[in-house]
Design an enzyme around this catalytic site. Structure first.
Site, PDB file in Angstrom:
ATOM      1  N   ARG A 160      -1.599  -0.313  14.678  1.00  0.00           N
ATOM      2  CA  ARG A 160      -0.437  -0.785  15.450  1.00  0.00           C
ATOM      3  C   ARG A 160      -0.891  -1.226  16.833  1.00  0.00           C
ATOM      4  NH1 ARG A 160       1.349  -0.832  11.343  1.00  0.00           N
ATOM      5  NH2 ARG A 160       2.927   0.411  10.326  1.00  0.00           N
ATOM      6  N   LYS A 181       4.731 -10.609  10.092  1.00  0.00           N
ATOM      7  CA  LYS A 181       3.970 -10.569   8.831  1.00  0.00           C
ATOM      8  C   LYS A 181       4.427 -11.670   7.868  1.00  0.00           C
ATOM      9  CE  LYS A 181       2.768  -7.247   5.188  1.00  0.00           C
ATOM     10  NZ  LYS A 181       2.446  -5.836   4.982  1.00  0.00           N
ATOM     11  N   ARG A 196       0.844  -1.191   0.000  1.00  0.00           N
ATOM     12  CA  ARG A 196       0.000   0.000   0.000  1.00  0.00           C
ATOM     13  C   ARG A 196       0.883   1.247   0.000  1.00  0.00           C
ATOM     14  NH1 ARG A 196      -4.283   0.298   4.321  1.00  0.00           N
ATOM     15  NH2 ARG A 196      -2.599  -0.213   5.752  1.00  0.00           N
TER      16      ARG A 196
HETATM   17  P1  ATP Z   1       0.543  -0.364   7.635  1.00  0.00           P
HETATM   18  O1  ATP Z   1      -0.393  -0.906   8.657  1.00  0.00           O
HETATM   19  O2  ATP Z   1       1.349   0.800   8.068  1.00  0.00           O
HETATM   20  O3  ATP Z   1      -0.074  -0.169   6.304  1.00  0.00           O
HETATM   21  P2  ATP Z   1       1.569  -2.684   6.655  1.00  0.00           P
HETATM   22  O4  ATP Z   1       2.542  -3.661   7.192  1.00  0.00           O
HETATM   23  O5  ATP Z   1       0.194  -3.191   6.395  1.00  0.00           O
HETATM   24  O6  ATP Z   1       1.585  -1.495   7.586  1.00  0.00           O
HETATM   25  P3  ATP Z   1       1.723  -2.125   3.980  1.00  0.00           P
HETATM   26  O7  ATP Z   1       2.005  -0.854   3.279  1.00  0.00           O
HETATM   27  O8  ATP Z   1       0.362  -2.671   3.915  1.00  0.00           O
HETATM   28  O9  ATP Z   1       2.156  -1.968   5.427  1.00  0.00           O
HETATM   29  O10 ATP Z   1       2.743  -3.241   3.514  1.00  0.00           O
HETATM   30  C1  ATP Z   1       4.000  -2.945   3.115  1.00  0.00           C
HETATM   31  C2  ATP Z   1       4.925  -3.164   4.266  1.00  0.00           C
HETATM   32  O11 ATP Z   1       5.377  -4.498   4.247  1.00  0.00           O
HETATM   33  C3  ATP Z   1       6.120  -2.293   4.167  1.00  0.00           C
HETATM   34  O12 ATP Z   1       6.149  -1.482   5.299  1.00  0.00           O
HETATM   35  C4  ATP Z   1       7.316  -3.209   4.197  1.00  0.00           C
HETATM   36  O13 ATP Z   1       8.208  -2.842   5.184  1.00  0.00           O
HETATM   37  C5  ATP Z   1       6.753  -4.553   4.556  1.00  0.00           C
HETATM   38  N1  ATP Z   1       7.320  -5.629   3.752  1.00  0.00           N
HETATM   39  C6  ATP Z   1       7.910  -5.565   2.543  1.00  0.00           C
HETATM   40  N2  ATP Z   1       8.235  -6.772   2.082  1.00  0.00           N
HETATM   41  C7  ATP Z   1       7.847  -7.642   3.051  1.00  0.00           C
HETATM   42  C8  ATP Z   1       7.895  -9.038   3.162  1.00  0.00           C
HETATM   43  N3  ATP Z   1       8.373  -9.805   2.191  1.00  0.00           N
HETATM   44  N4  ATP Z   1       7.406  -9.584   4.298  1.00  0.00           N
HETATM   45  C9  ATP Z   1       6.879  -8.839   5.275  1.00  0.00           C
HETATM   46  N5  ATP Z   1       6.791  -7.499   5.229  1.00  0.00           N
HETATM   47  C10 ATP Z   1       7.267  -6.917   4.122  1.00  0.00           C
HETATM   48  C1  BTN Z   2       1.105  -5.033   1.644  1.00  0.00           C
HETATM   49  O1  BTN Z   2       1.439  -5.716   2.597  1.00  0.00           O
HETATM   50  O2  BTN Z   2       0.985  -3.815   1.690  1.00  0.00           O
HETATM   51  C2  BTN Z   2       0.738  -5.698   0.364  1.00  0.00           C
HETATM   52  C3  BTN Z   2       1.885  -6.357  -0.299  1.00  0.00           C
HETATM   53  C4  BTN Z   2       1.445  -7.011  -1.572  1.00  0.00           C
HETATM   54  C5  BTN Z   2       2.583  -7.619  -2.327  1.00  0.00           C
HETATM   55  C6  BTN Z   2       2.104  -8.372  -3.530  1.00  0.00           C
HETATM   56  S1  BTN Z   2       3.417  -9.286  -4.290  1.00  0.00           S
HETATM   57  C7  BTN Z   2       2.384  -9.610  -5.666  1.00  0.00           C
HETATM   58  C8  BTN Z   2       1.641  -8.325  -5.949  1.00  0.00           C
HETATM   59  N1  BTN Z   2       2.446  -7.451  -6.770  1.00  0.00           N
HETATM   60  C9  BTN Z   2       2.791  -6.335  -6.139  1.00  0.00           C
HETATM   61  O3  BTN Z   2       3.489  -5.428  -6.605  1.00  0.00           O
HETATM   62  N2  BTN Z   2       2.269  -6.339  -4.913  1.00  0.00           N
HETATM   63  C10 BTN Z   2       1.502  -7.537  -4.639  1.00  0.00           C
END
Ligand code: ATP
Ligand code: BTN
Length: 263
Positions: free
Chosen positions: A261, A129, A60
């Site tokens: 959070r 996560k 996101r």
């Molecule tokens: P928020 O609640 O702030 O949106 P989120 O964890 O849901 O937090 P997203 O933007 O939804 O955040 O997801 C992207 C987040 O996932 C980034 O903050 C990044 O640090 C983290 N991220 C990126 N790659 C991975 C991965 N492979 N596994 C777990 N987390 C990852």
């Molecule tokens: C999140 O945690 O914010 C969502 C992450 C979503 C990652 C997947 S990987 C396959 C697909 N292609 C992308 O670029 N993002 C989603």
């Protein structure tokens, strides 16, 4: 690491094979972007793109999704829905239920859901996560198509992340073959998306709540440029919005650019 082979996937999908058209790419920018381009060019619902490597995988708000080839599954699925876009606000939660069910069917224990778009794995007293979901909508004259992106860690990514990351390897005695895992993920999506199309998120609310990581725990909802909202997390309402018991009464938070959070 041998690549995924759509021909090996087909028999594993059984009767659902006709509902999916799976393409495996060695590399693309983001499978969500690739599916969006294909949707605009007329690709049908059920189109799936899996990438061994994404050069611009995203979460996101444009955050980067990290995944080394072979260490995860990164794919996107195109699905079509009727009704107004607002009705789709609970879709990322519904997709989360599908991911959790598929992983549980593969034998994983401790899978939990975080509102609105994360799949977590229980680790000690807390959670890390395991998978992220990115739902984006393509609206055209034919209606609404949802681009459903799923990134699942088989092994946790290397590198510094703001929140702990987990891998499926922690939840199973041995990692399953990625073909079987992808087939289980797609089959579970077909089931939950059919239910969602018929009943909306209300039809999956109980399944979501049963896996809710932070039920009744103190949390804070953060939004850029606004004060945080503290409260007790009551989970997801029938439309997928987050219910928060605050000092000022019940608050309902719509999935948007907010972060949740633990307090
Ligand atoms: P928020 O609640 O702030 O949106 P989120 O964890 O849901 O937090 P997203 O933007 O939804 O955040 O997801 C992207 C987040 O996932 C980034 O903050 C990044 O640090 C983290 N991220 C990126 N790659 C991975 C991965 N492979 N596994 C777990 N987390 C990852
Ligand atoms: C999140 O945690 O914010 C969502 C992450 C979503 C990652 C997947 S990987 C396959 C697909 N292609 C992308 O670029 N993002 C989603």
């Amino acid at each position: 690491m041998p690549g995924l082979d759509p021909i090996r996937l087909k028999p594993l999908l059984g009767p659902l094979a006709g509902r999916f058209d799976v393409d495996v790419l060695a590399e693309c920018d983001s499978t969500n972007s690739e599916i969006q381009r294909r949707a605009e060019a007329g690709a049908p619902a059920g189109t799936v793109v899996v990438a061994e490597r994404q050069t611009a995988g995203r979460g996101r708000r444009g955050r980067t999704w990290l995944a080394e080839p072979g260490d995860g599954l990164t794919f996107s699925l195109l699905w079509r829905f009727g009704g107004p876009p607002a009705w789709l606000s609970g879709l990322s939660l519904a997709v989360g239920v599908g991911v959790a069910r598929a992983l549980e069917d593969c034998g994983a224990a401790g899978v939990a859901l975080k509102w609105p778009n994360d799949v977590l794995l229980r680790r000690g007293e807390g959670f890390a996560k395991l998978a992220g979901i990115l739902v984006e909508l393509v609206v055209d004259r034919r209606g609404i198509q949802a681009v459903i992106g799923i990134g699942l860690n088989l092994r946790p990514p290397a590198g510094d992340l703001p929140q702990p990351a987990a891998g499926l390897v922690e939840a199973l005695p041995a990692l399953p073959d990625r073909h079987g895992l992808l087939a289980a993920l797609l089959a579970a999506q077909a089931e939950v998306l059919d239910r969602f199309a018929g009943q909306g998120f209300a039809g999956l609310q109980a399944d979501w709540q049963a896996r809710h990581a932070w039920q009744d725990r103190p949390v804070e909802v953060l939004q850029e440029g606004a004060a945080g909202i503290a409260g007790r997390c009551l989970g997801a309402d029938r439309d997928g919005s987050l219910l928060l018991a605050t000092a000022g009464g019940m608050r309902r938070i719509l999935a948007g650019d907010v972060s949740l959070r633990p307090a």
